[in-house]
Structure formats: structure tokens, C-alpha cells
Design an enzyme around this catalytic site. Structure first.
Site, PDB file in Angstrom:
ATOM      1  N   PRO A  11       0.795  -1.223   0.000  1.00 60.53           N
ATOM      2  CA  PRO A  11       0.000   0.000   0.000  1.00 60.53           C
ATOM      3  C   PRO A  11       0.830   1.277   0.000  1.00 60.53           C
ATOM      4  O   PRO A  11       1.843   1.366   0.687  1.00 60.53           O
ATOM      5  CB  PRO A  11      -0.831  -0.111   1.293  1.00 60.53           C
ATOM      6  N   ASN A  12       0.340   2.209  -0.788  1.00 57.67           N
ATOM      7  CA  ASN A  12       0.880   3.571  -0.900  1.00 57.67           C
ATOM      8  C   ASN A  12       2.193   3.660  -1.663  1.00 57.67           C
ATOM      9  O   ASN A  12       2.660   4.764  -1.946  1.00 57.67           O
ATOM     10  CB  ASN A  12       1.028   4.234   0.483  1.00 57.67           C
ATOM     11  N   ARG A  19       5.557  12.472  -2.920  1.00 59.71           N
ATOM     12  CA  ARG A  19       5.639  13.125  -1.609  1.00 59.71           C
ATOM     13  C   ARG A  19       6.753  12.462  -0.804  1.00 59.71           C
ATOM     14  O   ARG A  19       7.219  11.390  -1.156  1.00 59.71           O
ATOM     15  CB  ARG A  19       4.312  12.988  -0.840  1.00 59.71           C
ATOM     16  N   TYR A  24      11.620   8.676   1.035  1.00 56.87           N
ATOM     17  CA  TYR A  24      11.464   7.614   0.035  1.00 56.87           C
ATOM     18  C   TYR A  24      12.159   7.896  -1.300  1.00 56.87           C
ATOM     19  O   TYR A  24      12.100   7.066  -2.197  1.00 56.87           O
ATOM     20  CB  TYR A  24       9.970   7.356  -0.211  1.00 56.87           C
ATOM     21  N   ASN A  75       8.034  -5.681  -0.704  1.00 55.80           N
ATOM     22  CA  ASN A  75       7.950  -4.534   0.192  1.00 55.80           C
ATOM     23  C   ASN A  75       6.465  -4.377   0.485  1.00 55.80           C
ATOM     24  O   ASN A  75       5.724  -3.828  -0.337  1.00 55.80           O
ATOM     25  CB  ASN A  75       8.518  -3.274  -0.454  1.00 55.80           C
ATOM     26  N   ALA A  78       3.169  -0.668   4.900  1.00 55.45           N
ATOM     27  CA  ALA A  78       2.694  -0.694   6.286  1.00 55.45           C
ATOM     28  C   ALA A  78       2.133  -2.060   6.686  1.00 55.45           C
ATOM     29  O   ALA A  78       2.093  -2.384   7.884  1.00 55.45           O
ATOM     30  CB  ALA A  78       1.641   0.397   6.490  1.00 55.45           C
ATOM     31  N   ASP A  88       1.581 -15.467   6.497  1.00 50.96           N
ATOM     32  CA  ASP A  88       0.988 -16.809   6.390  1.00 50.96           C
ATOM     33  C   ASP A  88       1.034 -17.300   4.937  1.00 50.96           C
ATOM     34  O   ASP A  88       1.394 -18.450   4.673  1.00 50.96           O
ATOM     35  CB  ASP A  88      -0.466 -16.808   6.869  1.00 50.96           C
ATOM     36  N   GLU A  99      12.752  -9.578   1.797  1.00 48.77           N
ATOM     37  CA  GLU A  99      11.972  -8.426   2.247  1.00 48.77           C
ATOM     38  C   GLU A  99      12.771  -7.146   2.004  1.00 48.77           C
ATOM     39  O   GLU A  99      13.957  -7.075   2.345  1.00 48.77           O
ATOM     40  CB  GLU A  99      11.671  -8.569   3.747  1.00 48.77           C
ATOM     41  N   HIS A 101      12.702  -2.781   2.291  1.00 51.61           N
ATOM     42  CA  HIS A 101      12.121  -1.493   2.661  1.00 51.61           C
ATOM     43  C   HIS A 101      13.036  -0.408   2.131  1.00 51.61           C
ATOM     44  O   HIS A 101      14.262  -0.488   2.298  1.00 51.61           O
ATOM     45  CB  HIS A 101      11.989  -1.345   4.188  1.00 51.61           C
ATOM     46  N   SER A 103      13.225   2.706   3.195  1.00 47.34           N
ATOM     47  CA  SER A 103      13.779   3.468   4.323  1.00 47.34           C
ATOM     48  C   SER A 103      14.350   2.511   5.364  1.00 47.34           C
ATOM     49  O   SER A 103      14.046   1.308   5.349  1.00 47.34           O
ATOM     50  CB  SER A 103      12.676   4.321   4.961  1.00 47.34           C
ATOM     51  N   ARG A 108      13.154   4.924  12.357  1.00 51.09           N
ATOM     52  CA  ARG A 108      11.876   5.629  12.301  1.00 51.09           C
ATOM     53  C   ARG A 108      11.027   5.309  13.547  1.00 51.09           C
ATOM     54  O   ARG A 108      11.539   4.832  14.542  1.00 51.09           O
ATOM     55  CB  ARG A 108      11.184   5.269  10.990  1.00 51.09           C
ATOM     56  N   ARG A 112       7.308   0.918  13.419  1.00 48.82           N
ATOM     57  CA  ARG A 112       7.873   0.383  12.170  1.00 48.82           C
ATOM     58  C   ARG A 112       9.021  -0.581  12.441  1.00 48.82           C
ATOM     59  O   ARG A 112       9.592  -1.153  11.517  1.00 48.82           O
ATOM     60  CB  ARG A 112       8.370   1.518  11.270  1.00 48.82           C
TER      61      ARG A 112
END
Ligand code: CA2
Length: 145
Positions: A11-12, A19, A24, A75, A78, A88, A99, A101, A103, A108, A112
Site C-alpha cells: 500500500p501507498n 511526496r 522515500y 515490500n 505498512a 501466512d 523483504e 524497505h 527506508s 523511524r 515500524r
């Protein structure tokens, strides 16, 4: 058949480049996907890059990867910190999981600092910006060789 690596963004992450560049970076998700495709070409692997804002859609894609993909790079945004369904599904897929990320989540907010995905991942790359996906892709390609 070249190795097929599923690259999932949660998401996002479709908002990348619009932004919060200090956190990011300036690259858009399309830019990141183009970097991944370029590196996949160099490595001789296939990268299937997708993004969804929906937890269920991510779970469905992970389920479909079983028996189809060689590895999953994710990634989960959130959802990394909140979802049990995604780890799962990753466990059930029985594929190596990397995995990523953008950032450094440990620099942070404390919420997180924990990712439910890390326990099912062979490696976690965070704080490297888009390069994290490229290192993960390189590792996944090497492991599949
Ligand atoms: O650092 C990462 O890659 C994150 O997975 C990004 C997630 C965040 O919730 C994780 O804690 C760490 C958020 C992605 C949101 O991306 C945006 C980008 C530009 C504008 C707005 C959101």
C-alpha cells in the site's frame, strides 16, 4: 526457462516520487520497476513487478506464485507491521522471500521496527532505497542458478 521472480509492492508505494522525497527518494514506482527490469535483463531472469493497496490482492498473488515463481521480493509497506495474512501466505508459498524497505525502518517510529514478514524472509534489506530491490534480485537470481 529463466528464473521468474515476483516483485510485490504494498500500500501507498504507488505514491513514490510524489511526496516525502526525504524518506522515500525521488524515483516513482515506474522508475523503480524499470530499474528492476533492467537488472533482471542483465541477470537473465524474469521479474514480474506488481503493486497493490489491498492486503487480499497481495495474498492472492502470493498464493498464485506457488509452483510458478522462483522467489518473491516483497515490500509490503505498512502491512509489514500489521498483517498476519501476508506472512501466512508467504510461508505457504514455500518460496524464498526477500523483504525490502526503502527506508531504514529502525531509524523511524517504533511501530515500524517490527515486521511480521522478517521471520519468513531469507534476507531483509532496508535503508538502501531502490538499490534494495536490486540487491535482492541479484541474491534471488544467484540462489536460483
Ligand atoms: O520503507 C519502506 O519501504 C516502507 O515499507 C514504506 C511504507 C512504510 O509504511 C513502511 O513502514 C516502510 C510506506 C510507503 C508509503 O510510500 C509513500 C511514498 C510517497 C508518498 C506517500 C507514501
Amino acid at each position: 526457462m529463466p528464473a521468474k521472480i515476483l516483485v510485490l509492492n504494498g500500500p501507498n508505494l504507488n505514491m513514490l516520487g510524489t511526496r516525502e522525497p526525504a524518506v522515500y527518494g525521488h524515483e516513482t514506482l515506474a522508475d523503480v520497476h524499470a530499474l528492476i527490469q533492467a537488472r533482471a535483463g542483465e541477470l537473465g531472469v524474469e521479474a514480474d513487478c506488481r503493486q497493490s493497496n489491498g492486503e487480499g490482492e497481495l495474498v492472492t498473488w502470493i498464493q498464485q506464485a506457488r509452483g510458478d515463481a522462483t522467489a518473491i521480493i516483497i515490500n509490503a509497506g505498512a502491512y509489514s507491521h500489521t498483517s498476519i495474512a501476508i506472512p501466512d501466505a508467504l510461508r505457504a508459498a514455500e518460496l524464498p522471500v526477500y523483504e525490502v524497505h526503502l527506508s531504514n525502518i529502525y531509524q523511524r517510529e517504533s511501530f515500524r521496527h517490527h515486521s511480521h514478514i522478517s521471520a519468513v524472509a531469507v534476507a531483509v534489506l532496508c535503508g538502501l532505497g531502490p538499490d534494495g530491490y536490486l540487491y535482492a534480485l541479484t541474491a534471488a537470481a544467484k540462489a536460483a542458478d
